[in-house]
Write a protein that holds these residues in place. Structure first.
Motif, PDB file in Angstrom:
ATOM      1  N   THR A 261      12.166 -25.182  33.722  1.00  0.00           N
ATOM      2  CA  THR A 261      12.153 -24.047  32.453  1.00  0.00           C
ATOM      3  C   THR A 261      12.872 -24.932  31.521  1.00  0.00           C
ATOM      4  O   THR A 261      12.976 -26.217  31.032  1.00  0.00           O
ATOM      5  N   LEU A 262      12.525 -24.170  30.335  1.00  0.00           N
ATOM      6  CA  LEU A 262      12.370 -25.268  28.564  1.00  0.00           C
ATOM      7  C   LEU A 262      14.192 -24.572  27.904  1.00  0.00           C
ATOM      8  O   LEU A 262      13.900 -24.279  26.728  1.00  0.00           O
ATOM      9  N   ASP A 263      14.563 -24.058  29.276  1.00  0.00           N
ATOM     10  CA  ASP A 263      15.468 -23.792  28.329  1.00  0.00           C
ATOM     11  C   ASP A 263      16.853 -24.476  28.552  1.00  0.00           C
ATOM     12  O   ASP A 263      17.067 -25.482  28.365  1.00  0.00           O
ATOM     13  N   GLY A 264      17.344 -24.430  27.196  1.00  0.00           N
ATOM     14  CA  GLY A 264      18.640 -25.370  26.046  1.00  0.00           C
ATOM     15  C   GLY A 264      17.346 -26.717  25.545  1.00  0.00           C
ATOM     16  O   GLY A 264      18.166 -26.801  24.217  1.00  0.00           O
ATOM     17  N   VAL A 265      16.316 -26.760  25.452  1.00  0.00           N
ATOM     18  CA  VAL A 265      15.231 -27.300  24.843  1.00  0.00           C
ATOM     19  C   VAL A 265      15.516 -26.898  23.382  1.00  0.00           C
ATOM     20  O   VAL A 265      14.971 -25.809  22.397  1.00  0.00           O
ATOM     21  N   THR A 266      15.386 -27.811  22.241  1.00  0.00           N
ATOM     22  CA  THR A 266      15.226 -27.601  20.875  1.00  0.00           C
ATOM     23  C   THR A 266      14.397 -28.013  19.945  1.00  0.00           C
ATOM     24  O   THR A 266      14.060 -29.146  19.932  1.00  0.00           O
ATOM     25  N   SER A 267      14.023 -28.146  18.737  1.00  0.00           N
ATOM     26  CA  SER A 267      13.621 -28.835  17.696  1.00  0.00           C
ATOM     27  C   SER A 267      13.759 -28.176  16.213  1.00  0.00           C
ATOM     28  O   SER A 267      14.204 -27.381  16.254  1.00  0.00           O
ATOM     29  N   THR A 268      13.863 -29.442  15.667  1.00  0.00           N
ATOM     30  CA  THR A 268      14.196 -29.164  14.352  1.00  0.00           C
ATOM     31  C   THR A 268      13.006 -28.343  13.654  1.00  0.00           C
ATOM     32  O   THR A 268      13.355 -28.274  12.164  1.00  0.00           O
ATOM     33  N   ASN A 269      12.087 -28.467  14.246  1.00  0.00           N
ATOM     34  CA  ASN A 269      10.596 -27.355  13.674  1.00  0.00           C
ATOM     35  C   ASN A 269      10.519 -26.062  13.746  1.00  0.00           C
ATOM     36  O   ASN A 269      11.380 -25.480  15.202  1.00  0.00           O
ATOM     37  N   ILE A 290      11.507 -33.017  20.005  1.00  0.00           N
ATOM     38  CA  ILE A 290      11.727 -31.589  20.598  1.00  0.00           C
ATOM     39  C   ILE A 290      12.843 -32.209  21.393  1.00  0.00           C
ATOM     40  O   ILE A 290      12.471 -33.670  22.182  1.00  0.00           O
ATOM     41  N   THR A 291      13.914 -32.232  21.200  1.00  0.00           N
ATOM     42  CA  THR A 291      15.361 -32.445  22.195  1.00  0.00           C
ATOM     43  C   THR A 291      15.665 -31.395  23.588  1.00  0.00           C
ATOM     44  O   THR A 291      15.506 -29.997  23.644  1.00  0.00           O
ATOM     45  N   GLY A 292      16.532 -32.347  24.461  1.00  0.00           N
ATOM     46  CA  GLY A 292      16.219 -31.481  25.343  1.00  0.00           C
ATOM     47  C   GLY A 292      15.590 -31.447  26.949  1.00  0.00           C
ATOM     48  O   GLY A 292      15.728 -30.799  27.742  1.00  0.00           O
ATOM     49  N   LEU A 293      15.029 -31.620  26.790  1.00  0.00           N
ATOM     50  CA  LEU A 293      13.286 -31.779  27.688  1.00  0.00           C
ATOM     51  C   LEU A 293      14.216 -32.174  29.134  1.00  0.00           C
ATOM     52  O   LEU A 293      14.330 -33.522  28.942  1.00  0.00           O
ATOM     53  N   LYS A 294      14.047 -31.964  30.263  1.00  0.00           N
ATOM     54  CA  LYS A 294      14.192 -31.699  31.764  1.00  0.00           C
ATOM     55  C   LYS A 294      13.657 -32.865  32.190  1.00  0.00           C
ATOM     56  O   LYS A 294      12.253 -32.700  31.855  1.00  0.00           O
ATOM     57  N   ALA A 295      13.585 -34.066  32.852  1.00  0.00           N
ATOM     58  CA  ALA A 295      12.421 -34.273  33.855  1.00  0.00           C
ATOM     59  C   ALA A 295      11.899 -33.975  34.947  1.00  0.00           C
ATOM     60  O   ALA A 295      12.099 -32.906  35.450  1.00  0.00           O
TER      61      ALA A 295
END
Length: 297
Positions: A261-269, A290-295
């Motif tokens: 999932t994208l849970d916890g993923v963030t962006s300054t946009n 985009i910060t926090g993308l999991k493997a």
């Protein structure tokens, strides 16, 4: 040459073995008659439920029946001898469940950084054992009103008094901020007020340790790796073949890997928006970090 031949007791569970050298008995009070002058060793093999045993100790009986404790094997005030009566005082069981962080060497552990705390769930698995009368120094400790075998608590240092002998399961529900939780269920058994240390009882594939005193379980979390940042940029080629950023570009980012999932993923946009299912994100702009993308894909 000393034996227990001729020694008697009013305790019906007082049983002398065939060698006349050893006797077993249970109960809170046992009167033994006929002990001959000499030195004896007494071992408490099982304590009342929720209490700890004292170590084996020696005592001497003289010709007049007076009892003297051996100072080398008897310490503290848990065992006393007076007027021919030996009194053994068992301590109530005290078990600690602590949360620590894994040190940089991957072996030692250290205090959790910051103010983050872990949340746990404790379950009694032995029949007729509940958590109802257990006391905890942590005020967040709460026994389930419907199921007295379950309780939750939040904290990195927790002391439990009166846990009964039996099998238990401990689950780390959430880890302190910045740490990875132990994802496996921790199974352990309390016997005579301490945690049994053999591998068949104290089981986990996570980073969990039992201190030598048998009274302290340490759940060790690893620090989370610094989240990586992926930047998606949109550029267009002008007539003179120069590349320029296109602020009007729109994108849809979707998760393909099952379970990801994208849970916890963030962006300054500010236009980066994740849908409620945490499976898709939309954004607009020439450059989006985009910060926090999991493997995964």
């Amino acid at each position: 040459g000393l034996t227990l031949d001729g020694v008697t007791s009013t305790n019906e569970k007082f049983v002398i073995d065939e060698t006349k050298k050893t006797v077993t008995f249970n109960g809170s009070e046992t009167v033994i008659t006929g002990l001959k002058a000499g030195t004896y060793e007494l071992e408490e093999t099982e304590a009342p439920d929720g209490y700890t045993v004292v170590s084996a100790f020696k005592f001497t009986v003289d010709e007049d029946g007076n009892v003297t404790l051996d100072s080398e094997t008897t310490t503290g005030k848990k065992i006393t001898a007076e007027d021919g009566t030996i009194t053994i005082t068992d301590d109530i069981s005290v078990i600690s469940i602590n949360k620590k962080g894994l040190a940089a060497d991957g072996v030692k552990y250290e205090e959790i950084e910051g103010e983050g705390v872990a949340k746990f769930e404790l379950t009694a698995k032995t029949e007729d054992v509940t958590l109802e009368d257990v006391e905890c120094d942590n005020k967040t400790f709460a026994v389930d009103k419907e199921d007295k075998t379950k309780a939750t608590f939040t904290g990195n240092a927790n002391v439990f008094t009166g846990l009964k002998d039996g099998k238990y399961e401990l689950v780390e529900v959430t880890a302190p901020d910045g740490y990875d939780r132990v994802e496996t269920t921790i199974s352990f058994e309390i016997k005579n007020g301490v945690v049994k240390a053999n591998d068949s009882v104290f089981e986990t594939t996570g980073n969990v340790r039992l201190e030598d005193d048998g009274k302290t379980i340490v759940v060790v979390d690893s620090k989370q790796a610094e989240p990586k940042t992926v930047t998606i940029s949109k550029k267009v080629v002008t007539g003179n073949e120069n590349e320029t950023e296109s602020a009007s570009a729109e994108f849809v980012l979707s998760v393909v890997t099952d379970g990801l999932t994208l849970d916890g993923v963030t962006s300054t946009n500010e236009k980066f928006a994740i849908d409620t299912a945490k499976k898709t994100a939309t954004f607009k702009g020439a450059s989006t970090p985009i910060t926090g993308l999991k493997a995964g894909t």
